[in-house]
Design a protein around this motif. Structure first.
Motif, PDB file in Angstrom:
ATOM      1  N   GLN A   5      47.668  14.908  46.665  1.00  0.00           N
ATOM      2  CA  GLN A   5      46.614  15.400  45.590  1.00  0.00           C
ATOM      3  C   GLN A   5      45.315  15.942  46.935  1.00  0.00           C
ATOM      4  O   GLN A   5      43.982  15.966  45.938  1.00  0.00           O
ATOM      5  CB  GLN A   5      45.684  14.358  45.171  1.00  0.00           C
ATOM      6  N   CYS A   6      45.454  15.835  47.682  1.00  0.00           N
ATOM      7  CA  CYS A   6      43.909  16.334  48.741  1.00  0.00           C
ATOM      8  C   CYS A   6      44.721  17.487  49.702  1.00  0.00           C
ATOM      9  O   CYS A   6      45.512  18.106  50.048  1.00  0.00           O
ATOM     10  CB  CYS A   6      44.307  14.970  50.093  1.00  0.00           C
ATOM     11  N   GLN A  47      38.716  19.165  49.552  1.00  0.00           N
ATOM     12  CA  GLN A  47      38.154  18.035  49.145  1.00  0.00           C
ATOM     13  C   GLN A  47      38.075  17.383  51.061  1.00  0.00           C
ATOM     14  O   GLN A  47      37.141  16.680  50.897  1.00  0.00           O
ATOM     15  CB  GLN A  47      39.204  16.778  49.250  1.00  0.00           C
ATOM     16  N   LYS A  80      34.321  19.103  52.241  1.00  0.00           N
ATOM     17  CA  LYS A  80      33.228  18.193  51.339  1.00  0.00           C
ATOM     18  C   LYS A  80      33.345  16.980  52.518  1.00  0.00           C
ATOM     19  O   LYS A  80      32.506  16.066  52.334  1.00  0.00           O
ATOM     20  CB  LYS A  80      33.826  17.489  50.163  1.00  0.00           C
ATOM     21  N   SER A  81      34.203  16.134  52.341  1.00  0.00           N
ATOM     22  CA  SER A  81      34.031  14.896  53.449  1.00  0.00           C
ATOM     23  C   SER A  81      33.854  15.250  54.983  1.00  0.00           C
ATOM     24  O   SER A  81      32.827  14.340  55.579  1.00  0.00           O
ATOM     25  CB  SER A  81      35.716  14.590  53.994  1.00  0.00           C
ATOM     26  N   PHE A  97      42.375  10.822  54.604  1.00  0.00           N
ATOM     27  CA  PHE A  97      43.946  12.212  54.609  1.00  0.00           C
ATOM     28  C   PHE A  97      44.998  11.588  54.549  1.00  0.00           C
ATOM     29  O   PHE A  97      45.961  12.890  53.930  1.00  0.00           O
ATOM     30  CB  PHE A  97      43.243  13.736  54.577  1.00  0.00           C
TER      31      PHE A  97
END
Length: 477
Positions: A364-365, A369, A372-373, A473
């Protein structure tokens, strides 16, 4: 004095001699010229013509029209070859060809030619598309031997060569799975076969009985030893190896579709094991090639492979990075021939980049993502940064005060007094590049003037970023 612009080191990009470096493919023009390509072209929200990169038929047709339009190469794969064969991207494959040309042109490893000055290459696993020989011959007039082990690949590689009469004399397709097919079963390969099975004595220039062939087939298909004829010599070999250990791993990327069969994409132990076989064969054939080379899909494997090369006593190792869009690959080249003395130098350029890989990303990552992290990581520490979604990067700006604080107090204390004026700034970029599905490369780069900042607390800051991203992640954290 060099201008500031020329001194600045940009992140790796498309090779400067690649014809698409300054002029990317014009999809609208190609659609107007080639009716078969038109159905795949549509306009994005920004009004730019594009294609669906997840559509295998679209990417395959794009490859065909680029080869025809820009290289005068007829590519039959798109019409009759069974679906699923690997569909190469022309700009990316051209980068590899141009890098090989850089190695040969540098004369770091002196040429060993006699009267024939034509460059001669060997493509390991040429595939049905035969892309490297076709590009190398059309772009630079090189001659090639392209080897493969499957009937489909050999049949269609041969057809692709035959459909280009102007290149016919430059490219030879060779069956690597049948060392007797060209009468060149090398003594090295005979020794391996006989050692593996003493009851099967393989004699030179003789064909074994059917049962002997069956026993010989239990050996792994040869890579170089057993395919290169006795007395043959080449300027280089190149390879786009099977990157993956399983076909499930190879099908994890939902954003692109370049096809590929298990024979092309998968090998027990993945690319590390396959390239290790090339290295082992290069030891046997060290005087038959000026340069050995291969593409590498995971940067994490480079360290192991370079160590392996040092163990076998190579004289030179060269690496490069191929970047095409959001995909990164690496080139690895080596030689056993002593380098020219004119090129031996003790000067080593200062390191302009540091990087790490995130492997085993959760399904899902994605890159967005992670990006943004990264932004949140820097903002939480009071560091100015700007995210760029088009290039999947974060531009980070440190004030002079923050640069000075980092080595003394560590990355946790980078927040400077807001009332204290900042005289100068240090700017660097942290970018994301996809290596293979489920693996991202996180890379820091800076200009030469800001490079001294990569020390002490600043280096620790990047290490903290790595730790943070791995915890969030990576399944392998």
């Amino acid at each position: 004095m060099l201008s500031r612009k020329r001194r600045r080191e940009e992140p790796p990009s498309i090779h400067p001699r690649n014809r698409y470096a300054e002029n990317p493919p014009d999809f609208a023009q190609l659609a107007s010229l080639y009716p078969s390509f038109e159905p795949f072209v549509f306009f994005s929200r920004s009004g730019r013509p594009t294609i669906d990169w997840k559509d295998f038929n679209a990417t395959r047709e794009l490859t065909r029209v680029l080869l025809l339009h820009d290289h005068a190469v007829n590519w039959l794969v798109c019409r009759w070859i069974p679906d699923g064969q690997l569909c190469p991207t022309v700009p990316n494959r051209s980068n590899y060809i141009h890098w090989i040309n850089d190695l040969l042109s540098s004369e770091l490893i002196p040429a060993t030619h006699g009267s024939d000055c034509r460059v001669k290459g060997f493509d390991i696993g040429t595939g049905a598309n035969c892309i490297y020989p076709l590009l190398g011959a059309s772009l630079l007039g090189w001659s090639f031997v392209g080897s493969d082990v499957t009937e489909v690949a050999l049949e269609w590689a041969t057809k692709n060569v035959e459909s280009n009469p102007h290149l016919l004399e430059l490219i030879n397709i060779r069956n690597a799975n049948d060392p007797f097919s060209f009468g060149g079963f090398t003594s090295s390969r005979r020794d391996i076969a006989n050692e593996s099975n003493p009851d099967l004595c393989v004699e030179e220039n003789t064909k074994p009985l059917c049962q002997n062939l069956k026993e010989l087939s239990t050996l792994e298909p040869p890579v170089l030893v057993g395919v290169v004829k006795d007395g043959e010599s080449f300027d280089f070999c190149m390879c786009n190896p099977p990157f993956f250990e399983s076909f499930e791993e190879a099908s994890l990327n939902p954003r692109t579709s370049c096809g590929g069969t298990p024979d092309e994409m998968v090998y027990p132990g993945g690319e590390k094991a396959f390239i290790t076989r090339i290295i082992e064969d290069s030891v046997v054939l060290k005087r038959s090639f000026r340069w050995f080379s291969t593409m590498v899909g995971k940067k994490a494997n480079l360290k192991f492979l370079i160590s392996k090369l040092r163990e076998v006593g190579v004289s030179v190792v060269k690496t490069t990075e191929f970047v095409q869009g959001q995909t990164a690959r690496w080139g690895l080249a080596w030689s056993f021939i002593p380098p020219s003395k004119d090129f031996i130098s003790s000067n080593t350029p200062m390191r302009s980049q540091i990087s790490f890989t995130l492997e085993g990303l959760k399904r899902q990552c994605g890159a967005f993502q992670v990006l943004k992290s990264m932004e949140s990581f820097f903002l939480d520490k009071g560091i100015s940064c700007k995210i760029d979604l088009s290039s999947f990067s974060v531009t980070v700006t440190l004030s002079e005060v923050q640069v000075n604080i980092a080595p003394k107090n560590g990355p946790e204390l980078l927040k400077a007094d807001e009332n204290q004026p900042s005289k100068s700034q240090c700017v660097f970029c942290v970018s994301l590049l996809e290596q293979i599905p489920g693996t991202l490369l996180v890379r820091w780069s800076s200009s030469a003037k800001d490079r001294p900042a990569v020390s002490g607390g600043f280096n620790s800051l990047f290490n903290q970023l790595e730790e943070c991203l791995r915890k969030e992640f990576s399944l392998k954290a």
